[in-house]
Design an enzyme around this catalytic site. Structure first.
Site, mmCIF file in Angstrom:
data_model
loop_
_atom_site.group_PDB
_atom_site.id
_atom_site.type_symbol
_atom_site.label_atom_id
_atom_site.label_comp_id
_atom_site.label_asym_id
_atom_site.label_seq_id
_atom_site.Cartn_x
_atom_site.Cartn_y
_atom_site.Cartn_z
ATOM 1 N N ARG A 123 0.803 -1.236 0.000
ATOM 2 C CA ARG A 123 0.000 0.000 0.000
ATOM 3 C C ARG A 123 0.830 1.279 0.000
ATOM 4 N NH1 ARG A 123 -2.960 -3.112 3.491
ATOM 5 N NH2 ARG A 123 -4.793 -3.999 2.483
ATOM 6 N N LYS A 144 3.004 11.463 -10.998
ATOM 7 C CA LYS A 144 2.133 10.581 -11.780
ATOM 8 C C LYS A 144 2.928 9.333 -12.112
ATOM 9 C CE LYS A 144 -1.145 13.454 -14.316
ATOM 10 N NZ LYS A 144 -1.617 13.744 -15.690
ATOM 11 N N GLU A 186 9.622 17.475 -24.625
ATOM 12 C CA GLU A 186 8.936 17.873 -23.382
ATOM 13 C C GLU A 186 9.512 19.186 -22.828
ATOM 14 O OE1 GLU A 186 6.182 16.369 -22.273
ATOM 15 O OE2 GLU A 186 6.339 14.188 -22.521
ATOM 16 N N LYS A 228 7.126 22.713 -14.538
ATOM 17 C CA LYS A 228 6.343 21.542 -14.125
ATOM 18 C C LYS A 228 6.026 21.610 -12.626
ATOM 19 C CE LYS A 228 5.044 17.005 -14.487
ATOM 20 N NZ LYS A 228 5.156 15.769 -15.231
ATOM 21 N N GLU A 238 -4.613 17.114 -10.842
ATOM 22 C CA GLU A 238 -5.224 17.442 -12.128
ATOM 23 C C GLU A 238 -6.725 17.703 -12.019
ATOM 24 O OE1 GLU A 238 -3.350 15.571 -15.462
ATOM 25 O OE2 GLU A 238 -5.109 15.861 -16.728
ATOM 26 N N ARG A 242 -3.330 21.519 -14.083
ATOM 27 C CA ARG A 242 -2.316 20.528 -14.457
ATOM 28 C C ARG A 242 -2.532 19.963 -15.863
ATOM 29 N NH1 ARG A 242 0.696 15.854 -10.846
ATOM 30 N NH2 ARG A 242 1.888 15.058 -12.602
ATOM 31 N N HIS A 249 -0.547 15.875 -26.148
ATOM 32 C CA HIS A 249 -0.662 14.494 -25.675
ATOM 33 C C HIS A 249 -1.950 13.799 -26.108
ATOM 34 C CE1 HIS A 249 2.888 15.534 -23.444
ATOM 35 N NE2 HIS A 249 2.949 14.341 -22.866
ATOM 36 N N HIS A 253 -0.672 10.568 -27.558
ATOM 37 C CA HIS A 253 -0.948 9.249 -26.971
ATOM 38 C C HIS A 253 -1.661 8.347 -27.973
ATOM 39 C CE1 HIS A 253 -0.579 10.376 -22.417
ATOM 40 N NE2 HIS A 253 0.588 10.212 -23.014
ATOM 41 N N HIS A 266 7.847 8.454 -27.308
ATOM 42 C CA HIS A 266 6.920 9.414 -26.703
ATOM 43 C C HIS A 266 7.146 10.857 -27.171
ATOM 44 C CE1 HIS A 266 4.121 10.886 -23.703
ATOM 45 N NE2 HIS A 266 5.029 11.737 -23.269
HETATM 46 P P1 NAD Z 1 12.823 5.334 -21.584
HETATM 47 O O1 NAD Z 1 12.822 5.234 -20.129
HETATM 48 O O2 NAD Z 1 12.353 4.176 -22.376
HETATM 49 O O3 NAD Z 1 14.300 5.700 -22.064
HETATM 50 C C1 NAD Z 1 14.567 5.797 -23.431
HETATM 51 C C2 NAD Z 1 15.687 4.838 -23.861
HETATM 52 O O4 NAD Z 1 16.934 5.335 -23.422
HETATM 53 C C3 NAD Z 1 15.578 3.439 -23.307
HETATM 54 O O5 NAD Z 1 16.032 2.541 -24.289
HETATM 55 C C4 NAD Z 1 16.555 3.446 -22.140
HETATM 56 O O6 NAD Z 1 17.039 2.175 -21.858
HETATM 57 C C5 NAD Z 1 17.623 4.344 -22.659
HETATM 58 N N1 NAD Z 1 18.384 5.079 -21.672
HETATM 59 C C6 NAD Z 1 17.898 5.723 -20.580
HETATM 60 N N2 NAD Z 1 18.858 6.437 -19.990
HETATM 61 C C7 NAD Z 1 19.987 6.232 -20.705
HETATM 62 C C8 NAD Z 1 21.320 6.729 -20.600
HETATM 63 N N3 NAD Z 1 21.639 7.621 -19.674
HETATM 64 N N4 NAD Z 1 22.229 6.313 -21.496
HETATM 65 C C9 NAD Z 1 21.874 5.434 -22.491
HETATM 66 N N5 NAD Z 1 20.624 4.969 -22.650
HETATM 67 C C10 NAD Z 1 19.697 5.363 -21.776
HETATM 68 O O7 NAD Z 1 11.943 6.563 -22.092
HETATM 69 P P2 NAD Z 1 11.836 8.115 -21.713
HETATM 70 O O8 NAD Z 1 11.767 8.798 -23.010
HETATM 71 O O9 NAD Z 1 12.813 8.544 -20.718
HETATM 72 O O10 NAD Z 1 10.407 8.178 -21.015
HETATM 73 C C11 NAD Z 1 9.225 7.884 -21.714
HETATM 74 C C12 NAD Z 1 8.157 7.476 -20.736
HETATM 75 O O11 NAD Z 1 7.915 8.542 -19.814
HETATM 76 C C13 NAD Z 1 6.838 7.164 -21.393
HETATM 77 O O12 NAD Z 1 6.364 5.939 -20.894
HETATM 78 C C14 NAD Z 1 5.934 8.298 -20.932
HETATM 79 O O13 NAD Z 1 4.591 7.909 -20.814
HETATM 80 C C15 NAD Z 1 6.517 8.634 -19.604
HETATM 81 N N6 NAD Z 1 6.207 9.983 -19.137
HETATM 82 C C16 NAD Z 1 5.656 10.099 -17.907
HETATM 83 C C17 NAD Z 1 5.362 11.338 -17.398
HETATM 84 C C18 NAD Z 1 4.826 11.460 -16.012
HETATM 85 O O14 NAD Z 1 4.429 12.548 -15.608
HETATM 86 N N7 NAD Z 1 4.829 10.412 -15.238
HETATM 87 C C19 NAD Z 1 5.625 12.478 -18.157
HETATM 88 C C20 NAD Z 1 6.201 12.330 -19.408
HETATM 89 C C21 NAD Z 1 6.491 11.064 -19.888
HETATM 90 MG MG MG Z 2 4.662 13.401 -21.822
#
Ligand code: NAD
Ligand code: MG
Length: 365
Positions: A123, A144, A186, A228, A238, A242, A249, A253, A266
């Protein structure tokens, strides 16, 4: 080191940004009241772990912390209930209890997945974000956390704020170029929703930023996180404001969903989504012609090598169907965040489907 605070009363937490910060992880955990009697559990992926896990574990063990870890494959597909179960199983095996702390070492995928595991484990246990992608300047802040359902992105999730965000900008140097560009989507979004001057600064300094030069990159992350943090501090769950963070998106999405979270990453999907949002805003008369919002948005995204057109393989009917599944829809109507100028947006409900279809046609390659 740059420092910011996400201001949420007793759930407030710092965001630390700087070169080489991973080395300070043990002392920064201690500063947040996370003590060696608490077992740490690091989740990372198969790309990040070989680069940074050993350094992190060694540093923590030298400081007297006990830590376990679990490595998952890289990519969006691990944001699933199957991996929630796998990680929870590992956590139980190594005996994590309610006092344990999860650490997300990786990009947004690892942050969202680990955060949701932490929110659900017994939890809810604390967690720490250690973002290693540029995109994760966004995902690591705001609490989130979620996994995907085959029918929709981030459908199974929670609000669970981290105890600390520790952002070592040195880790960005190992990122593939495509991920750097996508991460800037972003950052640009934060400019486009909130600040014309930050947006102009991002345009003026694109080449320094794209080569991750200090202090530009730290400044961009700091500004993006500050926007942010301010939005989240005003509307954690939200209820209103927010939602502006969702610029691009609703379309984005949908594109990710129909490419099965594979074809477009993304940041690329929301880049196209922000173009569509700007074109839709112009179409329904939200912007002034002299502000050239769509044209400026497109040229800014192009500076960062981001896609600005809908790939021809995407069928408009499929995009609409995916948008109907998206949780941003309200009572069956389409809700969009649309620009009114560079640096300003509005939430628009009740957008006509005909306008969406025409906009998507204009976006097509
Ligand atoms: P990711 O975590 O998949 O990373 C992208 C790629 O880079 C992966 O292959 C990873 O293994 C690699 N990688 C990461 N760090 C590295 C480094 N330092 N050196 C070499 N390779 C590295 O993707 P992302 O783009 O970081 O995040 C996308 C995700 O974030 C999506 O699922 C999206 O929905 C989510 N997101 C969430 C929020 C939120 O508020 N929670 C906001 C925006 C995006
Ligand atoms: Mg996003």
């Amino acid at each position: 080191m740059n420092q910011l605070t996400v201001d949420l009363g007793e759930r407030s937490y710092p965001i630390l940004i700087g070169k080489g910060l991973l080395r300070q992880l043990p002392q920064q955990l201690a500063a947040r009241g996370i003590e060696p009697r608490q077992t740490l559990f690091i989740v990372s992926d198969e790309h990040v772990a070989p680069l940074y896990l050993e350094q992190v574990v060694n540093g923590l063990e030298q400081a007297g912390y006990r830590c376990g870890y679990h490595i998952v494959p890289a990519g969006e597909q691990v944001k699933s209930l199957a991996y929630l179960e796998e990680i929870t199983g590992k956590a139980l095996e190594i005996g994590l209890d309610r006092n344990s702390v999860f650490l997300a070492l990786g990009g947004g995928v690892i942050g969202d997945l680990t955060g949701f595991c932490a929110a659900a484990y017994m939890r809810g246990v604390p967690f720490v974000q250690i973002p290693t992608t540029l995109l994760a300047h966004d995902s690591s802040v705001g609490g989130k956390v979620a996994v995907n359902h085959p029918l929709g992105k981030n459908i199974i999730g929670a609000f669970h704020q981290p105890s600390l965000v520790l952002y070592d900008t040195e880790t960005l140097t190992t990122l593939p170029k495509r991920e750097i560009y996508a991460g800037f989507a972003e950052v640009l979004k934060h400019g486009l929703i909130w600040s014309e001057s930050f947006t102009n600064w991002l345009s003026d300094n694109a080449s320094s930023l794209l080569s991750l030069e200090s202090p530009f990159i730290e400044e961009a992350i700091q500004q993006g996180c500050a926007i942010k943090a301010e939005v989240v501090s005003n509307d954690e769950r939200e209820q209103g404001l927010r939602a502006i963070l969702n610029l691009g998106h609703t379309f984005g999405h949908a594109l990710e969903a129909i490419s099965s979270y594979g074809g477009l990453i993304h940041g690329e999907a929301i880049s196209i989504g922000m173009v569509a949002a700007a074109l839709l805003a112009e179409r329904i008369g939200l912007t002034k012609a002299e502000d050239r919002v769509a044209e400026r948005t497109i040229s800014l995204l192009k500076q960062y090598h981001l896609p600005v057109q809908l790939p021809s393989a995407f069928a408009i009917d499929d995009i609409l169907a995916a948008m109907r599944h998206d949780k941003k829809g309200k009572d069956g109507k389409f809700v969009f965040v649309l620009p009114t100028a560079i640096g300003a947006v509005e939430i628009v409900e009740n957008v006509d489907e005909a306008d969406i279809i025409e906009t998507l046609k204009i976006c097509k390659e």
